[in-house]
Design a protein around this motif. Structure first.
Motif, short mmCIF file in Angstrom:
data_model
loop_
_atom_site.label_atom_id
_atom_site.label_comp_id
_atom_site.label_asym_id
_atom_site.label_seq_id
_atom_site.Cartn_x
_atom_site.Cartn_y
_atom_site.Cartn_z
N PRO A 42 0.81 -1.22 0.00
CA PRO A 42 0.00 0.00 0.00
C PRO A 42 0.84 1.28 0.00
N LEU A 43 0.35 2.30 -0.71
CA LEU A 43 0.94 3.63 -0.72
C LEU A 43 0.00 4.60 -0.01
N PHE A 44 0.57 5.63 0.58
CA PHE A 44 -0.22 6.77 1.02
C PHE A 44 0.60 8.02 0.76
N THR A 45 -0.07 9.15 0.71
CA THR A 45 0.64 10.41 0.48
C THR A 45 1.62 10.64 1.62
N PRO A 46 2.89 10.84 1.31
CA PRO A 46 3.89 11.00 2.38
C PRO A 46 3.53 12.15 3.32
N VAL A 47 3.78 11.90 4.59
CA VAL A 47 3.55 12.90 5.63
C VAL A 47 4.87 13.62 5.90
N VAL A 48 4.87 14.94 5.72
CA VAL A 48 6.07 15.74 5.95
C VAL A 48 5.93 16.45 7.28
N ASP A 49 6.97 16.32 8.08
CA ASP A 49 6.94 16.88 9.44
C ASP A 49 8.21 17.67 9.68
N GLY A 50 8.07 18.91 10.13
CA GLY A 50 9.25 19.71 10.43
C GLY A 50 9.92 20.25 9.18
N TYR A 51 11.21 20.54 9.31
CA TYR A 51 11.97 21.20 8.25
C TYR A 51 13.31 20.48 8.08
N THR A 52 13.73 20.33 6.80
CA THR A 52 14.91 19.53 6.52
C THR A 52 15.77 20.19 5.46
N LEU A 53 17.08 20.18 5.69
CA LEU A 53 18.08 20.58 4.71
C LEU A 53 18.97 19.38 4.42
N MET A 54 19.17 19.07 3.13
CA MET A 54 20.10 18.02 2.72
C MET A 54 21.32 18.68 2.10
N TRP A 55 22.51 18.23 2.54
CA TRP A 55 23.78 18.77 2.05
C TRP A 55 24.62 17.62 1.51
N ASN A 56 25.00 17.69 0.24
CA ASN A 56 25.84 16.66 -0.36
C ASN A 56 27.30 16.84 0.06
N LEU A 57 27.94 15.74 0.38
CA LEU A 57 29.38 15.74 0.67
C LEU A 57 30.10 15.41 -0.64
#
Length: 358
Positions: A268-283
């Motif tokens: 089963p799929l459901f619409t992803p739940v987004v919580d809070g705030y996120t930054l992704m930084w590539n190394l």
């Protein structure tokens, strides 16, 4: 009984798919397609990909000939920029003016597309490689003939991507648009879920739905776009989990890796739940320090690759429940870095602090 998931490719994406499958009891088997030795496959295995291109070997032919190999058409179309661009035009999805470079395409023909162009290899050429800049008055190179397409250079305002998934019944779900920072064609950082991007969400979802339905696609797909005067133009597609979706490991449930496995395993799929705030930084071409783990909300994902200049060897997700908390964590991590390496973190912080409701 859950199927086993074989992955064509054994890089960091295959590794993270394997990690994501473990909590669900899904066995994920990343496979190096460059080897000749066959893989021991079961009849009910599912075969997916973490890359668009692979060498022609006994193993790759075995994997793609398996009845459980998904998305053969999508991979074939998207791995070649000529067929990818033709698909976007066929579906009336916005993209930059372009042409295929053939022996008939003289410099005069190229100038019809635009005064300034980006020449891209039809296959490969990611992370800024296999690309050239051309402007009217310069000669065309013979090496482009039959190997490249030409796109009009777009003076875009910013770059975003949409990561979504489609299941076997045709149901589609999406994450919020991601804002991306590229330098010389390489992704440096991403911020997920900015409120100011919400006005573009419906168009992006409609386009990606149209693309996945046309290709009868199953799994996660990413669509990279330019934003030009408040409108979207599609730059590239990726028939797999994507670097710009890594923030979902910390900021969404399920992550893009879990979502892909759910789709291809017919769960089963459901619409992803987004919580809070996120930054992704590539190394990129640099090591990391265990000191960073003292930063609240900081998760390091290390790929155990040889460090080379510009190479993606890991990424960092910084996730906090409130922007003020994330600001404190970003500043704490930035203070641990040389001044000339702080720019991607400070870019993300500026975007987060400047975000306002639509």
């Amino acid at each position: 009984m859950l199927p086993r998931i074989a992955v064509i490719g054994n890089g960091q994406l295959g590794r993270m798919l394997k990690q994501a499958g473990a909590p669900m009891g899904l066995e994920v088997l990343p496979c190096d397609p460059s080897l000749e030795e066959p893989v021991s496959l079961n009849p009910d295995d599912v075969v997916t990909v973490e890359q668009e291109l692979w060498p022609d070997t006994s193993r790759s032919r075995q994997l793609t000939a398996h009845p459980g190999f998904l998305n053969a058409r999508a991979t074939e179309v998207i791995r070649d920029r000529l067929s990818e661009k033709s698909l976007l035009d066929h579906l009336k999805v916005g993209t930059a003016p372009w042409c295929n470079i053939t022996p008939d395409h003289t410099t005069e023909h190229l100038a019809l597309v635009g005064d300034k162009l980006v020449i891209k290899r039809r296959q490969g050429g990611y992370d800024g490689r296999g690309q050239w800049r051309w402007q009217q008055g310069e000669p065309a190179l013979d090496e482009w003939l039959g190997e490249c397409i030409a796109e009009k250079m777009i003076p875009f305002d910013e770059e975003v991507s949409l990561v979504g998934a489609r299941d076997r019944d045709g149901n589609c779900v999406f994450y919020p648009l991601t804002l991306n920072l590229h330098r010389q064609g390489i992704l440096h950082a991403s911020v997920g879920g900015l409120k100011r991007l919400q006005p573009l969400q419906a168009t992006a979802e409609e386009w990606l739905t149209r693309i996945m339905e046309e290709l009868d696609y199953v799994g996660v797909m990413a669509m990279e776009c330019f934003v030009v005067d408040g409108d979207l133009l599609v730059n590239e597609l990726a028939p797999r989990v994507h670097n710009s979706g890594h923030w979902t490991q910390a900021g969404a449930n399920p992550s893009q890796f879990q979502l892909h496995l759910r789709a291809v395993a017919d769960l089963p799929l459901f619409t992803p739940v987004v919580d809070g705030y996120t930054l992704m930084w590539n190394l990129l071409g640099r090591d990391w320090s265990t000191r960073w783990l003292a930063v609240p909300g900081c998760d390091v994902h290390w790929y155990e690759k040889e460090i080379r200049p510009g190479r993606k060897v890991g990424h960092v997700n910084i996730h906090r429940p409130q922007v003020a908390d994330l600001e404190a964590s970003i500043r704490q991590l930035a203070d641990m870095l040389p001044e000339d390496e702080r720019a991607p973190l400070l870019w993300g912080l500026k975007e987060l602090l400047g975000d306002t409701p639509a």
